[in-house]
Design a protein around this motif. Structure first.
Motif, PDB file in Angstrom:
ATOM      1  N   ALA A 114      35.610 -36.766  39.263  1.00 12.56           N
ATOM      2  CA  ALA A 114      35.426 -35.886  40.046  1.00 12.56           C
ATOM      3  C   ALA A 114      34.127 -35.608  40.491  1.00 12.56           C
ATOM      4  CB  ALA A 114      36.207 -34.486  39.678  1.00 12.56           C
ATOM      5  N   TRP A 115      33.791 -35.011  41.692  1.00 13.05           N
ATOM      6  CA  TRP A 115      32.452 -34.613  41.784  1.00 13.05           C
ATOM      7  C   TRP A 115      32.344 -33.247  41.886  1.00 13.05           C
ATOM      8  CZ3 TRP A 115      28.105 -37.687  43.334  1.00 13.05           C
ATOM      9  CH2 TRP A 115      28.309 -38.746  43.547  1.00 13.05           C
ATOM     10  N   PHE A 116      31.331 -32.554  41.326  1.00 15.67           N
ATOM     11  CA  PHE A 116      31.096 -30.971  41.336  1.00 15.67           C
ATOM     12  C   PHE A 116      29.449 -30.717  41.672  1.00 15.67           C
ATOM     13  CE2 PHE A 116      29.751 -32.825  37.111  1.00 15.67           C
ATOM     14  CZ  PHE A 116      28.669 -31.826  36.786  1.00 15.67           C
ATOM     15  N   LYS A 117      29.475 -29.405  41.977  1.00 14.75           N
ATOM     16  CA  LYS A 117      28.061 -28.768  42.288  1.00 14.75           C
ATOM     17  C   LYS A 117      28.163 -27.551  41.902  1.00 14.75           C
ATOM     18  CE  LYS A 117      25.038 -28.091  46.160  1.00 14.75           C
ATOM     19  NZ  LYS A 117      24.843 -27.932  47.789  1.00 14.75           N
ATOM     20  N   ARG A 118      27.472 -27.115  40.844  1.00 13.41           N
ATOM     21  CA  ARG A 118      27.148 -25.766  40.372  1.00 13.41           C
ATOM     22  C   ARG A 118      25.806 -25.482  39.965  1.00 13.41           C
ATOM     23  NH1 ARG A 118      27.079 -20.940  39.094  1.00 13.41           N
ATOM     24  NH2 ARG A 118      28.378 -19.979  37.729  1.00 13.41           N
ATOM     25  N   THR A 122      27.262 -20.699  33.784  1.00 13.35           N
ATOM     26  CA  THR A 122      28.620 -20.622  33.966  1.00 13.35           C
ATOM     27  C   THR A 122      29.029 -19.227  33.478  1.00 13.35           C
ATOM     28  OG1 THR A 122      29.164 -21.666  31.937  1.00 13.35           O
ATOM     29  CG2 THR A 122      28.840 -23.176  34.145  1.00 13.35           C
ATOM     30  N   ILE A 134      36.907 -27.497  35.715  1.00 12.85           N
ATOM     31  CA  ILE A 134      37.284 -28.658  36.848  1.00 12.85           C
ATOM     32  C   ILE A 134      38.601 -28.536  37.093  1.00 12.85           C
ATOM     33  CG2 ILE A 134      37.211 -30.985  37.593  1.00 12.85           C
ATOM     34  CD1 ILE A 134      34.362 -29.442  37.738  1.00 12.85           C
ATOM     35  N   TRP A 193      24.991 -32.231  44.058  1.00 11.63           N
ATOM     36  CA  TRP A 193      26.190 -32.843  43.560  1.00 11.63           C
ATOM     37  C   TRP A 193      26.093 -33.997  42.250  1.00 11.63           C
ATOM     38  CZ3 TRP A 193      30.730 -31.215  44.960  1.00 11.63           C
ATOM     39  CH2 TRP A 193      30.801 -30.355  46.171  1.00 11.63           C
ATOM     40  N   GLY A 241      40.183 -26.102  39.737  1.00 10.27           N
ATOM     41  CA  GLY A 241      39.104 -24.947  39.579  1.00 10.27           C
ATOM     42  C   GLY A 241      39.652 -23.931  38.742  1.00 10.27           C
ATOM     43  N   PHE A 258      36.311 -21.824  38.591  1.00 11.83           N
ATOM     44  CA  PHE A 258      35.024 -22.521  38.932  1.00 11.83           C
ATOM     45  C   PHE A 258      34.416 -21.870  40.205  1.00 11.83           C
ATOM     46  CE2 PHE A 258      32.526 -26.189  40.230  1.00 11.83           C
ATOM     47  CZ  PHE A 258      31.904 -26.444  39.133  1.00 11.83           C
ATOM     48  N   ILE A 262      33.756 -28.485  44.266  1.00 12.01           N
ATOM     49  CA  ILE A 262      34.516 -29.578  43.726  1.00 12.01           C
ATOM     50  C   ILE A 262      34.993 -30.470  45.005  1.00 12.01           C
ATOM     51  CG2 ILE A 262      36.757 -30.237  42.691  1.00 12.01           C
ATOM     52  CD1 ILE A 262      36.625 -27.552  41.261  1.00 12.01           C
ATOM     53  N   ASP A 263      34.853 -31.706  44.712  1.00 15.62           N
ATOM     54  CA  ASP A 263      35.078 -32.634  45.678  1.00 15.62           C
ATOM     55  C   ASP A 263      35.764 -34.217  44.874  1.00 15.62           C
ATOM     56  OD1 ASP A 263      35.329 -34.154  48.174  1.00 15.62           O
ATOM     57  OD2 ASP A 263      33.163 -34.260  48.476  1.00 15.62           O
TER      58      ASP A 263
END
Length: 285
Positions: A114-118, A122, A134, A193, A241, A258, A262-263
């Motif tokens: 998975a791709w994520f950007k945060r 958290t 995720i 990302w 998520g 989340f 998320i991608d």
């Protein structure tokens, strides 16, 4: 004459059945055009959501391309992703699917990508520091967490942690990259990302974490557990998520959602090679 009457009745019944079937399917979004991936029938890629739909139907925008498996709920906004569109995680909101297709039935070894950007710290749903998921598999397994799979991040701009819990028919195990073993990951939550891949290899009971195509030097081992055998029938919901909990108005860490992007969520029933993982990263897949 009787044969003729029988044929007429049969045709009428068939027409009625077809009409009823068509009416029943109207509640499901039309197939239309949605993102697809190269994967032969019965291939290793068992679940894949690109979030690239551009329709006004949020369920269409979150369709799993392997089996046209539509989400039962998608309240998340569409944003620009690492490749095409993505979804923006939000407090107390997440995407739901009934099942991960046959991934849990067939996976003895597996890969999750998975791709994520945060950006930054958290948070739990009430704003206190905590994990953000995720994905998770909510399940009636008897496990104390109410789940059979947890994948979440925890940390801030300086350093992030990755934590995974797997519960199958014979037990459970945590695979963590965190403070206690001095393997936190700098830059993981820096508002860019990042590509995360987790592989579990049943031949050596080992999970490997890859971030942006690079394997973390610290692998995690589940003793001599070997093949994972999920109790697939007891998986009641796949969540993208969010954790498996239901205490959304509390600081319950199992109910956290989340709050980033998320991608390109993928689940394979095999261990991807380094070359295959590199290809996913460089291709932004």
């Amino acid at each position: 004459m009787r044969i003729k009457n029988f044929q007429i009745i049969s045709k009428g019944a068939l027409a009625a059945m077809l009409l009823l079937s068509a009416c029943q399917k109207m509640n499901r979004p039309g197939l239309g055009n949605y993102p697809k991936d190269t994967n032969p029938p019965g291939g290793a890629l068992k679940f894949y959501v690109a979030f690239d739909g551009t329709t006004t139907n949020p369920l269409m925008n979150a369709v799993d391309s392997i089996r046209a498996n539509f989400a039962s709920d998608n309240p998340l906004a569409s944003i620009a992703g690492v490749n095409g569109k993505a979804v923006q995680g939000e407090n107390k909101k997440f995407i739901k699917y009934a099942k991960p297709n046959d991934w849990a039935d067939l996976s003895r070894s597996f890969t999750i990508s998975a791709w994520f950007k945060r950006n930054g710290q958290t948070k739990n749903n009430t704003g206190t520091n905590g994990p953000e998921y995720i994905m998770s598999f909510k399940a009636s397994t008897g496990h104390w967490s109410g789940s059979s799979l947890l994948v979440f991040l925890e940390g801030d701009n300086a350093a992030g942690q990755v934590k995974v819990m797997v519960a199958d028919k014979t037990g459970d195990n945590w695979f963590t990259w965190e403070n206690s073993n001095a393997s936190t990951i700098p830059g993981l939550l820096d508002n860019n990302w990042h590509h995360m891949v987790l592989t579990y290899n049943s031949s050596n009971s080992t999970m490997t974490l890859y971030i942006d195509g690079v394997a973390n030097s610290k692998t995690r081992t589940w003793g001599t557990h070997g093949a994972v055998v999920f109790d697939a029938e007891k998986i009641t919901e796949v969540r993208i998520g969010a954790g498996p909990g239901t205490g959304y108005d509390t600081d319950d860490w199992l109910s956290s959602t989340f709050k980033g992007g998320i991608d390109q969520v993928r689940m394979y029933s095999t261990v991807l090679t380094q070359a295959e993982i590199t290809a996913l990263f460089t291709g932004k897949q």
